[in-house]
Design a protein around this motif. Structure first.
Motif, PDB file in Angstrom:
ATOM      1  N   GLY A 243      31.178  16.748  19.227  1.00 17.43           N
ATOM      2  CA  GLY A 243      31.281  15.347  18.823  1.00 17.43           C
ATOM      3  C   GLY A 243      29.938  14.776  18.415  1.00 17.43           C
ATOM      4  N   THR A 246      28.392  16.292  15.143  1.00 15.75           N
ATOM      5  CA  THR A 246      28.994  15.760  13.914  1.00 15.75           C
ATOM      6  C   THR A 246      28.348  14.429  13.546  1.00 15.75           C
ATOM      7  N   VAL A 247      28.072  13.622  14.558  1.00 14.80           N
ATOM      8  CA  VAL A 247      27.407  12.334  14.308  1.00 14.80           C
ATOM      9  C   VAL A 247      26.054  12.582  13.650  1.00 14.80           C
ATOM     10  N   PHE A 250      26.498  13.641  10.038  1.00 13.67           N
ATOM     11  CA  PHE A 250      26.884  12.491   9.210  1.00 13.67           C
ATOM     12  C   PHE A 250      25.707  11.542   9.004  1.00 13.67           C
TER      13      PHE A 250
ATOM     14  N   SER B  67      32.395  11.323  19.288  1.00 11.88           N
ATOM     15  CA  SER B  67      31.936  11.129  17.914  1.00 11.88           C
ATOM     16  C   SER B  67      32.207   9.693  17.444  1.00 11.88           C
ATOM     17  N   THR B 258      36.346  15.572  14.838  1.00 15.16           N
ATOM     18  CA  THR B 258      35.043  14.890  14.881  1.00 15.16           C
ATOM     19  C   THR B 258      34.675  14.352  13.495  1.00 15.16           C
ATOM     20  N   ILE B 259      35.006  15.142  12.462  1.00 12.93           N
ATOM     21  CA  ILE B 259      34.749  14.683  11.088  1.00 12.93           C
ATOM     22  C   ILE B 259      35.675  13.498  10.777  1.00 12.93           C
ATOM     23  N   GLN B 262      34.514  10.218  12.354  1.00 11.58           N
ATOM     24  CA  GLN B 262      33.404   9.599  11.622  1.00 11.58           C
ATOM     25  C   GLN B 262      33.913   8.844  10.400  1.00 11.58           C
ATOM     26  N   MET B 263      34.814   9.513   9.673  1.00 12.67           N
ATOM     27  CA  MET B 263      35.358   8.872   8.470  1.00 12.67           C
ATOM     28  C   MET B 263      36.205   7.659   8.846  1.00 12.67           C
TER      29      MET B 263
END
Lengths: 253, 311
Positions: A243, A246-247, A250, B67, B258-259, B262-263
């Motif tokens: 988790g 991924t942050v 991004f 996330s 997790t992706i 975020q989106m």
């Protein structure tokens, strides 16, 4: 005296072979199905030689065991819910039969089916549900069990699956190719091959196939079973790591 | 590409699992729900036993909620003080809920109560959210202003909450409440979550919106923050006591979720509060209708394995 005995054995063997043709053989390839990370079932081949005038039935089964099920029923006349816990005793986890002709149980008579444990009807006779005494109710539950097991790809009866190719005048080679389902649990399964003629089994050969986990699959299963706390902590840390990473990814983008 | 799941005892297409994870993560980031109420039935539909699906789903939600919560925290959408008080209440409520289940099981009607709760809660919450948001969008609301949730005509519940001692200011939520308010509501969510066997996100979100009067975007972030702690506890207990967490299954879904989270967090910033509420309300309604149909329609199979045993 010894020579006389040997001669009689030889004569007996010749008589048997002349009556039944040739002894049934059975070879399973592979003998072991290894479950690794990318396992998605396996092609298993059962092959051998048999007399040219016989049909073949192959049975793959696990030892009989007890399994616990929940049965759905109507509550308050409206809702379908789990209403009863049932223990089925004396049923195999896995049970498949494959025949060489269009009959699922190989045209065997009832006595032969009973003797060799072939067919769903025979399984029905041997299984019990301690809490159910009514034969009609037991029969209905067995039908539900068949539906459930077939849906799970753990039981099945397949006709016209065994193929033959000639091998001389009195022999032929049989071959069965099985798409071994990926959800068959690790265990040792017996492979029984029956050569049949006129409704009876004239020869029987047996082998086995072992399904086992290897590598990371074995490590993870063992850890989950033997050290649940450590397994849980590792799972949580990896999930948190995934988790957060991924942050970070991004954020960079 | 397929991968074998060591605890679920079957192999699954990686892209399918990753895709499901992505969709759940997207919902998580958008609405602040963990998605447990969707993951478990989907995985069961794919052939994974209920306990493994629920436990592995919890493990997967850790990644998605971590996330999503972090992304929302960076955007200033997490009220940590409110979140911690809710967690305190939810943990206590979870314990109480488990005891209630034990008593009901002894009385023999636990299953019925669970199923009925599973129908009533989503249908009530979902329809209320949809109708209330539609009314607000039409501009005839006399109760709340969009996003600010400013109270114009305090209800009896609001007056009662305002009368409680230890009133404190929650800056991020732009609201003043007694510290007992989030604790009590957390207890309620915990009890319902324990009875229904879900993380409680889809109950927690409406409670934050309508009882705690928090702005929608802060609700999403704070809910994810609360869910993170709940699912960590659930995952550990499931791994330790029942051995039903499938690490590989959770990991594959994690990559997608997790992706997606975020989106979802980015999309949530672009949508209006009322739009988010309507979408979440519809989602919750859909879950309630699905459960209702599942109970009313004749099942194709009358037998199912008890526990994790799969052949």
């Amino acid at each position: 005296m010894r020579i006389l005995v040997k001669i009689w054995i030889l004569v007996g063997a010749i008589l048997i072979l002349s009556h039944w043709g040739y002894a049934l053989t059975c070879k399973v390839t592979p003998k072991r199905v290894n479950i690794d990370l990318f396992y998605h079932g396996e092609k298993v081949i059962v092959t051998g030689e048999t007399a040219s005038d016989t049909n073949i039935l192959v049975k793959i089964s696990s030892p009989e065991d007890a399994e616990i099920f929940m049965k759905k029923g109507k509550v308050k006349g409206i809702f379908w819910m789990n209403v009863e816990k049932l223990i089925f005793k004396g049923i195999p986890q896995v049970y498949f039969t494959y025949s060489s002709d269009d009959d699922l149980d190989g045209h065997l008579n009832e006595k032969e089916k009973q003797k060799w444990g072939v067919g769903y009807q025979i399984l029905e006779k041997s299984f019990t549900i301690p809490s159910i005494k009514d034969p009609l109710q037991k029969d209905a539950l067995f039908k539900e069990l068949i539906k459930f097991k077939q849906n799970e790809h753990l039981w099945g009866r397949f006709k016209d699956k065994v193929r033959f190719s000639p091998l001389g005048e009195k022999k032929k080679v049989y071959k069965l190719v099985i798409d071994w389902p990926p959800n068959i649990p690790p265990n040792v399964y017996s492979v029984d091959v029956y050569a049949m003629k006129n409704g009876v089994v004239v020869d029987h050969a047996q082998s086995s196939i072992e399904v086992r986990k290897i590598g990371i699959e074995k490590t993870l299963s063992t850890l989950a079973e033997k050290n649940g706390a450590l397994y849980g902590i590792i799972s949580i840390l990896v999930a948190l790591g995934a988790g957060v990473s991924t942050v970070v990814i991004f954020k960079k983008k | 590409m397929y991968m074998y799941l060591p605890v679920a005892l079957t192999s699954m297409n990686v892209l399918v699992l990753g895709g499901i994870g992505f969709a759940i993560g997207l919902l998580s980031g958008l609405f602040g729900v963990g998605g447990g109420f969707l993951i478990t039935p989907i995985l069961m539909w794919l052939g994974i036993s209920g306990p493994v699906a629920a436990a592995s789903g919890s493990c997967q939600i850790i990644g998605a909620s971590a996330s999503g919560a972090y992304a929302h925290w960076k955007l200033g959408n997490v009220d940590v003080k409110m979140g911690l008080l809710l967690i305190l209440g939810a943990f206590s409520g979870g314990f109480l809920g488990v005891q209630i289940i034990h008593i009901l099981m002894a009385l023999g009607n636990a299953d019925f109560l669970i199923k009925v709760t599973y129908i009533i809660m989503p249908l009530t919450i979902g329809s209320y959210m949809v109708f209330e948001s539609l009314r607000n969008m039409k501009g005839d609301s006399h109760l709340v202003d969009e996003d600010s949730c400013e109270i114009k005509k305090p209800s009896m519940v609001a007056r009662f909450l305002a009368s409680l001692p230890f009133q404190t200011r929650f800056e991020r939520s732009n609201a003043t409440h007694s510290i007992f308010t989030p604790i009590m509501l957390g207890i309620l969510v915990g009890i319902l979550a324990a009875i229904m066997g879900v993380g409680g996100g889809f109950i927690m979100v409406p409670i934050m919106l309508y009882f705690l009067k928090m702005p929608m975007h802060v609700v999403v972030g704070t809910s994810l923050f609360e869910i993170l702690f709940t699912v960590i506890e659930v995952t550990f207990l499931q791994a330790y006591t029942n051995h039903v967490v499938d690490f590989i299954l959770a990991l594959i879904m994690l990559v997608g979720s997790t992706i997606g989270a975020q989106m979802g967090a980015i999309m949530a910033q672009r949508l209006k509060a009322e739009q988010l509420k309507i979408l979440l309300g519809l989602l919750i309604l859909a879950v309630g209708i699905k459960v209702l149909l599942g109970l009313l329609l004749h099942p194709s199979l009358l037998l199912s394995y008890k526990g994790i045993f799969k052949g």
